[in-house]
Motif scaffolding. Structure first.
Motif, PDB file in Angstrom:
ATOM      1  N   VAL A  14       0.874  -1.174   0.000  1.00 46.56           N
ATOM      2  CA  VAL A  14       0.000   0.000   0.000  1.00 46.56           C
ATOM      3  C   VAL A  14       0.905   1.216   0.000  1.00 46.56           C
ATOM      4  CG1 VAL A  14      -1.809   1.249   1.229  1.00 46.56           C
ATOM      5  CG2 VAL A  14      -1.788  -1.258   1.290  1.00 46.56           C
ATOM      6  N   GLU A  15       0.667   2.135  -0.943  1.00 57.15           N
ATOM      7  CA  GLU A  15       1.482   3.336  -1.071  1.00 57.15           C
ATOM      8  C   GLU A  15       0.592   4.571  -1.076  1.00 57.15           C
ATOM      9  OE1 GLU A  15       4.942   1.392  -3.890  1.00 57.15           O
ATOM     10  OE2 GLU A  15       3.199   2.306  -4.843  1.00 57.15           O
ATOM     11  N   VAL A  16       1.081   5.644  -0.459  1.00 60.29           N
ATOM     12  CA  VAL A  16       0.359   6.925  -0.414  1.00 60.29           C
ATOM     13  C   VAL A  16       1.289   7.999  -0.971  1.00 60.29           C
ATOM     14  CG1 VAL A  16      -0.756   8.627   1.065  1.00 60.29           C
ATOM     15  CG2 VAL A  16      -0.904   6.199   1.650  1.00 60.29           C
ATOM     16  N   VAL A  17       0.750   8.826  -1.862  1.00 58.75           N
ATOM     17  CA  VAL A  17       1.548   9.909  -2.434  1.00 58.75           C
ATOM     18  C   VAL A  17       0.646  11.124  -2.653  1.00 58.75           C
ATOM     19  CG1 VAL A  17       1.211   9.173  -4.830  1.00 58.75           C
ATOM     20  CG2 VAL A  17       3.218  10.513  -4.236  1.00 58.75           C
ATOM     21  N   GLU A  18       1.229  12.323  -2.485  1.00 57.40           N
ATOM     22  CA  GLU A  18       0.505  13.571  -2.746  1.00 57.40           C
ATOM     23  C   GLU A  18       1.030  14.147  -4.055  1.00 57.40           C
ATOM     24  OE1 GLU A  18      -0.134  17.722  -3.162  1.00 57.40           O
ATOM     25  OE2 GLU A  18       1.828  16.960  -2.599  1.00 57.40           O
ATOM     26  N   ALA A  19       0.109  14.558  -4.918  1.00 59.55           N
ATOM     27  CA  ALA A  19       0.497  15.190  -6.179  1.00 59.55           C
ATOM     28  C   ALA A  19      -0.575  16.189  -6.574  1.00 59.55           C
ATOM     29  CB  ALA A  19       0.673  14.134  -7.270  1.00 59.55           C
ATOM     30  N   CYS A  20      -0.156  17.393  -6.879  1.00 63.45           N
ATOM     31  CA  CYS A  20      -1.061  18.447  -7.372  1.00 63.45           C
ATOM     32  C   CYS A  20      -2.252  18.680  -6.446  1.00 63.45           C
ATOM     33  CB  CYS A  20      -1.548  18.107  -8.773  1.00 63.45           C
ATOM     34  SG  CYS A  20      -0.218  17.957  -9.974  1.00 63.45           S
ATOM     35  N   GLY A  21      -2.008  18.624  -5.143  1.00 63.66           N
ATOM     36  CA  GLY A  21      -3.060  18.910  -4.179  1.00 63.66           C
ATOM     37  C   GLY A  21      -4.017  17.761  -3.922  1.00 63.66           C
ATOM     38  N   GLU A  22      -3.763  16.594  -4.511  1.00 66.32           N
ATOM     39  CA  GLU A  22      -4.592  15.413  -4.286  1.00 66.32           C
ATOM     40  C   GLU A  22      -3.746  14.326  -3.645  1.00 66.32           C
ATOM     41  OE1 GLU A  22      -7.918  13.701  -7.068  1.00 66.32           O
ATOM     42  OE2 GLU A  22      -6.512  14.888  -8.264  1.00 66.32           O
ATOM     43  N   TRP A  23      -4.397  13.447  -2.933  1.00 68.61           N
ATOM     44  CA  TRP A  23      -3.725  12.316  -2.288  1.00 68.61           C
ATOM     45  C   TRP A  23      -4.145  11.044  -2.997  1.00 68.61           C
ATOM     46  CZ3 TRP A  23      -0.032  12.894   1.326  1.00 68.61           C
ATOM     47  CH2 TRP A  23       0.106  14.174   1.866  1.00 68.61           C
ATOM     48  N   LEU A  34      -4.983  -1.249  -7.626  1.00 65.48           N
ATOM     49  CA  LEU A  34      -6.071  -0.281  -7.508  1.00 65.48           C
ATOM     50  C   LEU A  34      -5.501   1.039  -7.011  1.00 65.48           C
ATOM     51  CD1 LEU A  34      -9.175   0.394  -7.289  1.00 65.48           C
ATOM     52  CD2 LEU A  34      -8.969  -0.305  -4.907  1.00 65.48           C
ATOM     53  N   SER A  35      -5.905   2.131  -7.654  1.00 68.63           N
ATOM     54  CA  SER A  35      -5.514   3.467  -7.202  1.00 68.63           C
ATOM     55  C   SER A  35      -6.774   4.266  -6.925  1.00 68.63           C
ATOM     56  CB  SER A  35      -4.679   4.181  -8.252  1.00 68.63           C
ATOM     57  OG  SER A  35      -3.448   3.534  -8.431  1.00 68.63           O
ATOM     58  N   ARG A  36      -6.778   4.961  -5.791  1.00 71.21           N
ATOM     59  CA  ARG A  36      -7.899   5.841  -5.436  1.00 71.21           C
ATOM     60  C   ARG A  36      -7.344   7.207  -5.102  1.00 71.21           C
ATOM     61  NH1 ARG A  36     -12.507   3.845  -1.585  1.00 71.21           N
ATOM     62  NH2 ARG A  36     -13.163   5.897  -2.260  1.00 71.21           N
ATOM     63  N   SER A  37      -8.092   8.242  -5.424  1.00 71.27           N
ATOM     64  CA  SER A  37      -7.652   9.598  -5.104  1.00 71.27           C
ATOM     65  C   SER A  37      -8.572  10.195  -4.050  1.00 71.27           C
ATOM     66  CB  SER A  37      -7.653  10.474  -6.359  1.00 71.27           C
ATOM     67  OG  SER A  37      -8.954  10.629  -6.856  1.00 71.27           O
ATOM     68  N   PHE A  38      -7.985  11.064  -3.227  1.00 66.59           N
ATOM     69  CA  PHE A  38      -8.701  11.723  -2.137  1.00 66.59           C
ATOM     70  C   PHE A  38      -8.301  13.184  -2.118  1.00 66.59           C
ATOM     71  CE2 PHE A  38      -8.125   7.305  -1.047  1.00 66.59           C
ATOM     72  CZ  PHE A  38      -9.335   6.921  -0.495  1.00 66.59           C
ATOM     73  N   GLU A  39      -9.244  14.043  -1.773  1.00 68.29           N
ATOM     74  CA  GLU A  39      -8.942  15.469  -1.644  1.00 68.29           C
ATOM     75  C   GLU A  39      -8.373  15.790  -0.273  1.00 68.29           C
ATOM     76  OE1 GLU A  39     -12.223  17.947  -2.724  1.00 68.29           O
ATOM     77  OE2 GLU A  39     -12.521  16.923  -4.630  1.00 68.29           O
ATOM     78  N   ILE A  40      -8.663  14.939   0.713  1.00 64.15           N
ATOM     79  CA  ILE A  40      -8.255  15.201   2.095  1.00 64.15           C
ATOM     80  C   ILE A  40      -7.248  14.139   2.544  1.00 64.15           C
ATOM     81  CG2 ILE A  40      -9.086  15.417   4.470  1.00 64.15           C
ATOM     82  CD1 ILE A  40     -11.787  16.324   3.242  1.00 64.15           C
ATOM     83  N   GLU A  41      -6.100  14.596   3.048  1.00 66.98           N
ATOM     84  CA  GLU A  41      -5.022  13.690   3.450  1.00 66.98           C
ATOM     85  C   GLU A  41      -5.483  12.670   4.475  1.00 66.98           C
ATOM     86  OE1 GLU A  41      -0.513  13.842   5.351  1.00 66.98           O
ATOM     87  OE2 GLU A  41      -1.805  15.609   5.497  1.00 66.98           O
TER      88      GLU A  41
END
Length: 63
Positions: A14-23, A34-41
């Motif tokens: 499981v990996e977490v990365v922030e890019a362009c204001g999205e997590w 599977l990749s999911r994006s979130f607006e809130i860290e």
């Protein structure tokens, strides 16, 4: 983010990365990715922690 392999077999991670204001949370297991994006860290970290537990991993990686 590259596949995590050991002796040619994909290892769950499981990996977490922030890019362009999205997590983004990437979950790799057996034959799925599977990749999911979130607006809130905190939401991304909570999701990553849940996936870490589900897969029985010691930790997730923050890139």
């Amino acid at each position: 983010m590259d596949d995590v392999t050991l002796n040619g077999k994909i290892c769950p991670c499981v990996e977490v990365v922030e890019a362009c204001g999205e997590w983004f949370v990437r979950v790799v297991e057996e034959d799925q990715e599977l990749s999911r994006s979130f607006e809130i860290e905190s939401f991304a970290l909570a999701y990553a922690e849940g996936q870490r537990r589900r897969l029985g991993l010691d930790d997730f990686t923050r890139l």
